[in-house]
Design an enzyme around this catalytic site. Structure first.
Site, PDB file in Angstrom:
ATOM      1  N   HIS A 263       0.827  -1.185  -0.036  1.00  0.00           N
ATOM      2  CA  HIS A 263      -0.063  -0.017  -0.053  1.00  0.00           C
ATOM      3  C   HIS A 263       0.749   1.096   0.141  1.00  0.00           C
ATOM      4  O   HIS A 263       0.245   2.482  -0.025  1.00  0.00           O
ATOM      5  CB  HIS A 263      -0.926   0.122   1.174  1.00  0.00           C
ATOM      6  CG  HIS A 263      -2.309   0.647   0.932  1.00  0.00           C
ATOM      7  ND1 HIS A 263      -2.402   1.587  -0.354  1.00  0.00           N
ATOM      8  CD2 HIS A 263      -3.529   0.791   1.710  1.00  0.00           C
ATOM      9  CE1 HIS A 263      -3.832   2.000   0.078  1.00  0.00           C
ATOM     10  NE2 HIS A 263      -4.301   1.462   0.994  1.00  0.00           N
TER      11      HIS A 263
ATOM     12  N   ASP B  43      -2.226   2.305  -4.355  1.00  0.00           N
ATOM     13  CA  ASP B  43      -3.465   2.705  -3.870  1.00  0.00           C
ATOM     14  C   ASP B  43      -4.444   1.654  -3.933  1.00  0.00           C
ATOM     15  O   ASP B  43      -4.300   0.611  -4.986  1.00  0.00           O
ATOM     16  CB  ASP B  43      -4.209   4.048  -4.376  1.00  0.00           C
ATOM     17  CG  ASP B  43      -2.959   5.084  -4.234  1.00  0.00           C
ATOM     18  OD1 ASP B  43      -2.032   5.040  -3.272  1.00  0.00           O
ATOM     19  OD2 ASP B  43      -2.835   6.010  -4.863  1.00  0.00           O
TER      20      ASP B  43
END
Length: 507
Positions: free
Chosen positions: A478, A482
């Protein structure tokens, strides 16, 4: 006589190297296969052994110099008059004398080049005993590193006169493993002379079922089944017990009729009784590395997993229609992995951050796809890499996967074949997994988890139909990917699999 020391073959596409370190200086005595220097390339570190015994007369390429393949590195003056008698030659005279022939020549068996960043290995299995005759290039023993297993061939024909590093011993990259006497008779008393293992125990001649290092997977299976080594007949090399042997022993034991006995009153076992039934097995280097890398991935990356499901109807229909023609033309069976690989390559073009990696404060985008395909082996999980998978056809992908899978199961993968991957596919479905969250393979930013195909009721155009469904899981970093990009990637894979025509039309 002067012997030239030249740059060895450096590997595919590598044309030059830098002299990193010289372990010897002019005037030093060297033995055959003793490490002289270390070269660094843009891929691996290569150690250069001495091609003959003698004295290092001069160094042509100094530390820091860049040299090409087959370039002259140094010269060795061979012969007794070149320098005082080498110290390493003294013990070599003992082996021929022990053989009774006197005409034999002692040849050291050294640890082969282990590869980049690998400094030590563990002696896993000796295939020969002291006193055995060996042919040139015949396998003597197997070493385990934290990455791969390495087989050590005999450098010359002769008799195995001495084993220096017994099974279980840890050796460094320049250690001596054994001594071969060439040209002499086999020593008669040698098999009785035991070499000392690292733990002080004697190493004796290998006999089936005794002093043989069984496969780690077999040891684990025996411990889980609660059966002893004596209850299993080994079919491996020198009577080595393999995992399949344990499964046969367990099935035979369960099929045998059991005499009925009156039920005994339940009694809590004592800790000492539990300890007597336990077995402690040292982790292999490969397993230690797997454990360390998986934990490092969790500690370093911000791992998140997103899920979806795919209807495999169209892929299965396409495969059933063309699998016979495909195998007849290309000589390989059509599986599902080529469809998933193609679908991932198309999705990675649209969402390039899933195919990228973090380097410090930079993001490195890869304009190619080196696809890692996770494969389970008796030694543990390995991830061979199919390079430039985005440029390959379905047949080329299937052939590459089949070949890498065979080499992985046989323990023949080189480190180069497991490096450089940009994205990974892991198929837990072959073991029956319905859903899981795969862990990233650093420094990659994405890994796709496949699972078993299971018929489930689905609503199609307002009607309930039974469809073959598979859950997909994308674990991603992450820090660089995204949620939108991860979901988009997984949806594109789903769309390509549910309508394989999109792969042909690059949609």
């Amino acid at each position: 006589m002067t012997i030239e020391v030249r740059v060895p073959t450096l590997g595919e596409s590598v044309t030059e190297a830098t002299v990193a370190t010289w372990f010897k200086k002019p005037g030093d005595t060297v033995a055959v296969d003793e490490m002289l220097c270390e070269l660094e390339t843009d891929k691996v570190t290569v150690e250069v052994p001495a091609p003959a015994a003698g004295t290092l007369s001069d160094i042509v390429a100094a530390e820091g110099e860049t040299v090409g393949v087959d370039a002259l590195l140094a010269n060795i003056a061979e012969g007794e008059g070149a320098a005082p008698a080498p110290k390493a030659e003294a013990p070599k005279q003992e082996a021929p004398a022990a053989s009774g022939g006197g005409a034999g020549k002692s040849i050291d068996v050294m640890v082969p080049t282990l590869g980049e960043s690998v400094t030590e290995a563990t002696v896993a299995t000796w295939f020969k005993s002291v006193g055995d005759s060996v042919e040139q290039d015949e396998m003597l023993c197997e070493l385990e590193t934290d990455k791969v297993s390495v087989e050590v061939p005999a450098p010359a024909a002769g008799v195995l006169a001495e084993i220096v590093a017994a099974e279980g011993a840890t050796v460094d990259a320049s250690a001596k493993l054994a001594v071969i006497t060439s040209g002499g008779a086999a020593p008669k008393a040698a098999p009785e002379a035991n070499a000392q293992a690292a733990d002080g125990k004697a190493y004796t001649a290998t006999t089936p079922g005794k002093d043989v290092e069984d496969a780690p997977s077999a040891k684990k299976a025996m411990a889980e089944a609660g059966i002893s080594r004596d209850q299993v007949t080994g079919t491996g090399r020198d009577g080595r017990v393999m995992k399949e042997d344990v499964a046969k022993a367990v099935s035979s034991a369960s099929a045998a009729p059991k005499a009925s006995a009156p039920a005994a009153a339940p009694r809590a076992p004592s800790p000492a009784e539990d300890a007597a039934r336990e077995e402690r097995v040292k982790m292999t280097r490969l397993r230690q590395t797997i454990a360390r890398r998986l934990k490092d991935a969790q500690n370093t990356a911000a791992i998140l997993t997103t899920y979806n499901e795919v209807d495999m109807t169209e892929v299965m229909a396409l495969r059933n229609t063309y699998k016979d023609q495909f195998e007849k033309k290309h000589g390989v069976r059509m599986g599902f992995m080529s469809f998933f690989t193609k679908a991932c390559c198309h999705a990675l073009k649209e969402v390039p951050e899933v195919n990228a990696e973090i380097d410090g404060t930079d993001i490195v985008y890869k304009n190619f796809v080196h696809m890692g395909v996770a494969a389970g082996t008796p030694q543990g999980l390995v991830v061979p890499v199919i390079r430039d998978a985005d440029q390959m056809s379905f047949a080329e992908i299937e052939k590459a996967i089949a070949e890498k899978g065979r080499r992985a199961r046989d323990g023949k993968l080189s480190m180069a074949e497991m490096q450089g991957g940009t994205f990974t596919i892991s198929n837990g479905g072959v073991y029956g997994s319905l859903m899981s969250s795969p862990i990233l393979n650093p420094p990659q930013s994405g890994i796709l988890g496949m699972h078993k195909i299971q018929d489930r009721p689905m609503v199609i155009n307002g009607e309930i139909k039974i469809r073959p469904m598979m859950y997909l899981a994308l674990s991603y970093d992450h820090r660089i990917v995204d949620g939108k990009g991860a979901v988009t990637f997984l949806v594109r894979v789903k769309e390509a699999l549910e309508d394989p025509r999109r792969l042909l039309m690059d949609l």
